[in-house]
Scaffold this active site. Sequence first.
Site, PDB file in Angstrom:
ATOM      1  N   SER A  70       0.838  -1.209   0.000  1.00  0.00           N
ATOM      2  CA  SER A  70       0.000   0.000   0.000  1.00  0.00           C
ATOM      3  C   SER A  70       0.870   1.256   0.000  1.00  0.00           C
ATOM      4  CB  SER A  70      -0.894   0.024   1.239  1.00  0.00           C
ATOM      5  OG  SER A  70      -1.826  -1.011   1.188  1.00  0.00           O
ATOM      6  N   ARG A  74       1.659   4.316  -3.044  1.00  0.00           N
ATOM      7  CA  ARG A  74       1.451   5.750  -2.768  1.00  0.00           C
ATOM      8  C   ARG A  74       2.734   6.533  -2.986  1.00  0.00           C
ATOM      9  NH1 ARG A  74      -2.294   2.575  -0.468  1.00  0.00           N
ATOM     10  NH2 ARG A  74      -4.247   3.477   0.332  1.00  0.00           N
ATOM     11  N   GLY A 145      -5.659  -3.436  -8.050  1.00  0.00           N
ATOM     12  CA  GLY A 145      -6.785  -2.542  -7.767  1.00  0.00           C
ATOM     13  C   GLY A 145      -6.301  -1.193  -7.246  1.00  0.00           C
ATOM     14  N   ARG A 173     -13.512  -6.287 -11.407  1.00  0.00           N
ATOM     15  CA  ARG A 173     -13.707  -5.649 -10.095  1.00  0.00           C
ATOM     16  C   ARG A 173     -14.432  -4.305 -10.238  1.00  0.00           C
ATOM     17  NH1 ARG A 173      -8.288  -6.167  -6.787  1.00  0.00           N
ATOM     18  NH2 ARG A 173      -9.699  -5.456  -5.157  1.00  0.00           N
ATOM     19  N   SER A 217     -13.427   1.841   2.058  1.00  0.00           N
ATOM     20  CA  SER A 217     -12.367   1.515   1.115  1.00  0.00           C
ATOM     21  C   SER A 217     -11.288   2.589   1.111  1.00  0.00           C
ATOM     22  CB  SER A 217     -12.951   1.362  -0.299  1.00  0.00           C
ATOM     23  OG  SER A 217     -11.897   1.403  -1.238  1.00  0.00           O
ATOM     24  N   ASP A 365      -7.535  -7.879   4.272  1.00  0.00           N
ATOM     25  CA  ASP A 365      -6.532  -8.632   3.505  1.00  0.00           C
ATOM     26  C   ASP A 365      -6.037  -9.870   4.249  1.00  0.00           C
ATOM     27  OD1 ASP A 365      -6.703  -6.849   1.424  1.00  0.00           O
ATOM     28  OD2 ASP A 365      -4.958  -5.681   2.036  1.00  0.00           O
ATOM     29  N   LYS A 392     -12.556  -9.026  -4.275  1.00  0.00           N
ATOM     30  CA  LYS A 392     -11.090  -8.871  -4.231  1.00  0.00           C
ATOM     31  C   LYS A 392     -10.504  -9.570  -5.467  1.00  0.00           C
ATOM     32  CE  LYS A 392     -10.694  -6.391  -0.542  1.00  0.00           C
ATOM     33  NZ  LYS A 392     -10.211  -5.018  -0.668  1.00  0.00           N
ATOM     34  N   ARG A 396     -12.939 -14.217  -2.505  1.00  0.00           N
ATOM     35  CA  ARG A 396     -12.138 -14.919  -1.471  1.00  0.00           C
ATOM     36  C   ARG A 396     -12.990 -15.762  -0.530  1.00  0.00           C
ATOM     37  NH1 ARG A 396      -7.487 -10.250  -0.573  1.00  0.00           N
ATOM     38  NH2 ARG A 396      -6.230 -10.935  -2.351  1.00  0.00           N
ATOM     39  N   ARG A 438      -2.966 -13.836  -2.195  1.00  0.00           N
ATOM     40  CA  ARG A 438      -3.184 -14.139  -0.771  1.00  0.00           C
ATOM     41  C   ARG A 438      -3.759 -15.543  -0.564  1.00  0.00           C
ATOM     42  NH1 ARG A 438      -1.560  -9.327   1.230  1.00  0.00           N
ATOM     43  NH2 ARG A 438      -2.366  -7.480   0.192  1.00  0.00           N
TER      44      ARG A 438
HETATM   45  C1  S3P Z   1      -5.603  -1.166  -0.155  1.00  0.00           C
HETATM   46  C2  S3P Z   1      -6.862  -1.128   0.368  1.00  0.00           C
HETATM   47  C3  S3P Z   1      -7.706  -2.311   0.498  1.00  0.00           C
HETATM   48  C4  S3P Z   1      -6.895  -3.592   0.424  1.00  0.00           C
HETATM   49  C5  S3P Z   1      -5.918  -3.576  -0.696  1.00  0.00           C
HETATM   50  C6  S3P Z   1      -4.964  -2.408  -0.580  1.00  0.00           C
HETATM   51  C7  S3P Z   1      -4.857   0.106  -0.287  1.00  0.00           C
HETATM   52  O1  S3P Z   1      -8.666  -2.331  -0.548  1.00  0.00           O
HETATM   53  O2  S3P Z   1      -7.749  -4.707   0.321  1.00  0.00           O
HETATM   54  O3  S3P Z   1      -5.158  -4.773  -0.708  1.00  0.00           O
HETATM   55  O4  S3P Z   1      -3.645   0.070  -0.553  1.00  0.00           O
HETATM   56  O5  S3P Z   1      -5.463   1.166  -0.108  1.00  0.00           O
HETATM   57  P1  S3P Z   1     -10.038  -1.506  -0.421  1.00  0.00           P
HETATM   58  O6  S3P Z   1      -9.677  -0.126  -0.138  1.00  0.00           O
HETATM   59  O7  S3P Z   1     -10.730  -1.662  -1.743  1.00  0.00           O
HETATM   60  O8  S3P Z   1     -10.770  -2.205   0.690  1.00  0.00           O
END
Ligand code: S3P
Length: 478
Positions: A70, A74, A145, A173, A217, A365, A392, A396, A438
């Site tokens: 994550s 960013r 995603g 998705r 989210s 996750d 996801k 899952r 995962r």
């Molecule tokens: C993430 C947020 C989560 C998580 C994903 C990474 C992120 O998804 O499941 O693996 O980096 O902001 P959601 O925000 O769709 O729940």
Amino acid sequence: MFGRGNEPGGRHYSAGGLYAARARYAESRIRAVLAHVQAGGLAKLTTSMTESVSPARSVSGAISVPGDKSISHRYAMLTSIAEGESRILNYSTGEDCRSTLACMSQLGIAHEFADKDGRRELIVHGKGTHGLQASKNALDAGNSGSTIRMLSGILAAQPFTTTIFGDESLSRRPMRRIMAPLAEMGAHIEATNDQYAPLTIHGRALTAITYEPPVASAQVKSCVLLAGLYANGETAVIEPVRTRDHTEIALRELGADISTERRTVRIRGGAPLHGKPLIVPGDISSAAFFLVAALLAKEANLVIANVGLNPTRTALLDFLKSVGASIKILSVESANGELVGNLQVRNSRIRGGTISGALTAALIDEIPVLSVLGAASQDGFVVKDAAELRVKETDRIATVAENMKRMGIQVEVKQDGLEIPGKQTFHAAELDSFGDHRIAMAFAVAALASDGPCLIHNAEAASVSYPEFYRTLREIAQ
Ligand code: S3P
């Protein structure tokens, strides 16, 4: 204990939906290679790998895990739109984060890797908030995603049009969750059936909004905040429950005008970002696999160094401790506004537990590997309010249940959760990742606790977040 070989073809699986999922996964790999070749790249031929994992009695040693996925996404996006160079230590080695970097390159941002005292350093040559250039080709978000949803927030504010696509899993998705607020801010986005990738994003001058996402989210929140960085005025996101706050921390660290008060985050558009040295903490969601492997073992003493301990991610540790896990935080320090520390875990007798409400969002996750732990616990685990699991990288709830069934584990499937009775034994079986990183790793952990060697088909999916996973598992499991 571990072995590896190319998967034999022509295998038949009884579960119709999952067989279809696997066929779609194979097709998506072929399409990804073709898209890559069409985009002028060298084809990366990923062969399907089957990993053999045998039971282990003990799990011990000292390891570290790759940089947080994550935070890496960013940092790659934000340092690209910051002014000047940023040097990033411990950037995730996973394919998802590579997809983000490739997208930023196509938008005109150069980067390279260098060696810093034996550690890998990523150098990003940022060009400021208005420095991106239109890409000649469509951007490929791969399986990620986070890439498509967060980057869309930046792309919506550019004075050009961009198309962004992903693999077969990503193309199924939901994208309306980001399209709706971006449209409200003034962007124009075209999508397949008005809801799926590929997305064609016609950037515009954006207007600030106050947005209350209907789902919890962090990706949606981040998308709106990144668009808000460019919008005229103050953009606010009011979350239904608090989600990971890495975007807010990174934006603040690089100079944005951003503040948080309980569930509301506000950003004022127009502030420039400034590049700087950054360190990515180890990924606690990757550490989760080894924590559970140690908890399940007959003997375990495992230290995991430099794990990210941001409070919006440590619900995992709190939950595990609440069900009896012996986990110690040996040290904590701060890096670029994120907490990082060393963890020690020992084998433990795990009681029963319930994951519901805000806790489900905080553990989203980790639920696949926690489900594995639940089956070996004393009183079982109940997972509720987890409809998000169905959208996801795979569904899952279905892929966890299918692999559980193959191992002879009883599990009750609900529309938005799972009920997993405790005191169960994992039996040797042929398992499948179904193309989900995962799921591959969660069931490698189940295999360690099983009564005989297991095969994990499509095991290479782990590389999406953790290419070194099986090697590290091999090092600690005896
Ligand atoms: C993430 C947020 C989560 C998580 C994903 C990474 C992120 O998804 O499941 O693996 O980096 O902001 P959601 O925000 O769709 O729940």
